[in-house]
Design an enzyme around this catalytic site. Structure first.
Site, PDB file in Angstrom:
ATOM      1  N   ASP A  91       0.835  -1.201   0.000  1.00  0.00           N
ATOM      2  CA  ASP A  91       0.000   0.000   0.000  1.00  0.00           C
ATOM      3  C   ASP A  91       0.872   1.254   0.000  1.00  0.00           C
ATOM      4  O   ASP A  91       1.901   1.299   0.682  1.00  0.00           O
ATOM      5  CB  ASP A  91      -0.878  -0.017   1.260  1.00  0.00           C
ATOM      6  N   GLU A 141      13.435 -15.800  -0.740  1.00  0.00           N
ATOM      7  CA  GLU A 141      13.598 -17.020   0.067  1.00  0.00           C
ATOM      8  C   GLU A 141      12.353 -17.895  -0.021  1.00  0.00           C
ATOM      9  O   GLU A 141      12.411 -19.104   0.148  1.00  0.00           O
ATOM     10  CB  GLU A 141      13.798 -16.667   1.543  1.00  0.00           C
TER      11      GLU A 141
END
Ligand code: NOJ
Length: 534
Positions: free
Chosen positions: A209, A251
């Site tokens: 956002d 990851e």
């Protein structure tokens, strides 16, 4: 044999169709008038049938809901009105079982004033470490009675609020959304932990956002029109933050989409460098009027700005902040501008719907990923909300001039004959539904060959099976004035007629899909689009 579509590989996000769920208004499982995760879980088959690749949930965390959940009190808890963390985990797993990935929304610019950090800051003294996580400052003027600077708000109204001990704190949105201080290590660490918290729970991506607003000019200097850099938009240090986030996402094989409103193409593309965000919303396309030349220029500019960084474009026609597509395209001014929203703007919904159908085929044929906002697949128009029922702070902060965003956030109609059209057991949901929405309900549209839902389902089905759609190149074809015509790999053509007269279709082997009937002589009527096999 056709090459596998990237939506079923690691690069799924390069051409995914992502459906935006506004949880408060999607489906209400417990009958209290507010949508919830139980409701979403029960309606997941709709999303799978529609054929979307992922769902983006606007914030579902614990929140006082001053700004529809963009005022987060606790990132590790689901708001009780929506359900529990356990339900969110089940939802993520159930969606995955249907082949649908989950993207969540993170709001790093600000928190709720009810967040533990802000409560601690208010309970502490000026100059205390608790206040350093936010932007607290003494005021200007002889007695500190003036705000510390003149920054314009992202909503209308003030950007500083004074607390009883005389200090002021910064909030680019409402006073209930204090801005975090991104120069503070706690703020960075906390967000990295929040990302991991959700990646560990199986989310495939994060929508960021207000992604270009986090970092502030350390001097908090006054805003001077036209002077770069802006004191709080697009500060260079943002890129350091997103590089560290990218390493975490990598990851887990997760992806980002940034809410980046920046007119400057080169500055925008910086966020999409290979070690930063995977994608960002393309608001230039969303705000573009329904005009062939301007759309073509926007499409070209979008592709050109993404190419040097190797990022796919995104295509968005609407979301929970803007006027719904069928309403906008039926107006005299078919573009979108927050500053121009007014009550009672006339619209021709039949025309808007016709254009929205054509725009759906245009959008879904462009290279990149596509965002669909809940109800767009039903052709829902913007609803008129009686002023006494409006909840959006944009309305209040504009002094009632701006109608706000509730008109695009009305609970979805699922069943024509049920209370609240099957949204939930109550007949009075949190926002009132228009009286004529029975014909727009999912159950009516599912079996209707001419419905918006049928068009979207068919387009998404073809998009999955046609290797030329999705990621890749586009080549413009010669066309009459006011007509957009482009080819994708595999001999696929998309032709959209935005002129005021019928257009002759290029030679083709087969008509794959049309947004409306062709003329008896085979011409493409105005405001109509087709997909052809050349
Ligand atoms: C953008 C969101 O989409 C909007 O709904 C919200 O009000 C602001 N950011 C503030 O978080």
């Amino acid at each position: 044999m056709a090459a596998p579509h990237s939506s079923r590989s690691d690069a799924w996000w390069r051409d995914a169709v992502i459906y935006q769920v506004y949880p408060r208004s999607f489906a209400d499982g417990d009958g209290d008038g507010t949508g919830d995760l139980a409701g979403v879980r029960a309606r997941l088959p709709h999303l799978a049938e529609l054929g979307v690749d992922a769902v983006w949930f606007t914030p579902w965390y614990a929140s006082p809901m001053v700004d529809g959940g963009y005022d987060v009190a606790d990132y590790r808890a689901i708001d009780p009105a929506f359900g529990t963390l356990d339900e969110a985990e089940k939802l993520i797993a159930e969606a995955a079982a249907l082949g649908v990935r989950v993207i969540i929304d993170i709001v790093p610019n600000h928190v709720s004033d009810q967040h533990a950090w802000f409560r601690a800051a208010l309970a502490s003294k000026p100059g205390s470490p608790e206040r350093e996580r936010f932007h607290f400052r003494p005021g200007r003027g002889a007695n500190g009675e003036l705000p510390p600077n003149d920054w314009p708000s992202q909503f209308s109204g003030a950007t500083w609020t004074r607390v009883p001990d005389g200090e002021w704190y910064l909030h680019l949105f409402t006073p209930e959304q204090p801005d975090l201080n991104w120069a503070h290590p706690d703020v960075r660490r906390e967000h990295e932990e929040v990302l991991r918290f959700w990646f560990e729970r199986g989310v495939a991506g994060v929508r960021i956002d207000s992604a270009a607003l986090l970092v502030k000019d350390p001097a908090l200097a006054d805003f001077v029109e036209g002077v770069d850099p802006h004191p709080y938009i697009d500060q260079d240090d943002l890129h350091v933050i997103y590089r560290s986030w990218r390493a975490i996402a990598d990851e887990y094989g997760a992806v980002f989409v940034g809410e980046v409103w920046l007119p400057d193409a080169e500055r925008f593309a910086r966020y999409l460098r290979p070690d930063e965000l995977h994608t960002a919303f393309n608001f230039n396309f969303l705000t573009c009027p329904w005009e062939a030349d301007r759309l073509r220029r926007t499409i070209d500019a979008t592709l050109a700005e993404h190419a040097p960084v190797g990022a796919p474009a995104t295509w968005v026609l609407c979301n929970h902040d803007v006027t719904r597509t069928v309403t906008r395209y039926g107006r005299e001014d078919t573009g979108f501008d927050f500053a121009k929203k007014r009550f009672g703007t006339p619209t021709d919904l039949a025309l808007g719907t016709r254009r929205a159908r054509a725009a759906a085929l245009l959008t879904l044929a462009l290279p990149g990923s596509v965002y669909l906002y809940q109800g767009e697949e039903l052709g829902l128009p913007e609803a008129d909300i009686p002023p006494e029922r409006i909840q959006d702070p944009m309305y209040f902060r504009s002094g009632g001039v701006d109608p706000g965003r509730d008109g695009c956030r009305v609970p979805l109609p699922w069943e024509a004959e049920a209370p609240s059209y099957g949204f939930g057991a109550t007949s009075d949901p949190w926002l009132p539904q228009p009286p004529d929405w029975a014909r727009r309900a999912v159950d009516r549209q599912r079996t209707e060959p001419e419905s918006m839902l049928t068009l979207y389902r068919e387009a998404l089905r073809l998009r999955r099976s046609e290797p030329g759609l999705g990621d890749g190149a586009l080549s413009w074809q010669p066309s009459e004035e006011g007509v957009l015509s482009f080819a994708r790999a595999g001999g696929l053509l998309c032709v959209v007629n935005l002129s005021d007269r019928p257009a002759v279709l290029p030679r083709h082997e087969r008509l794959l899909l049309a947004s409306g009937p062709l003329d008896t002589d085979g011409a493409l009527p105005r405001d109509t689009a087709v997909w052809l096999r050349a």
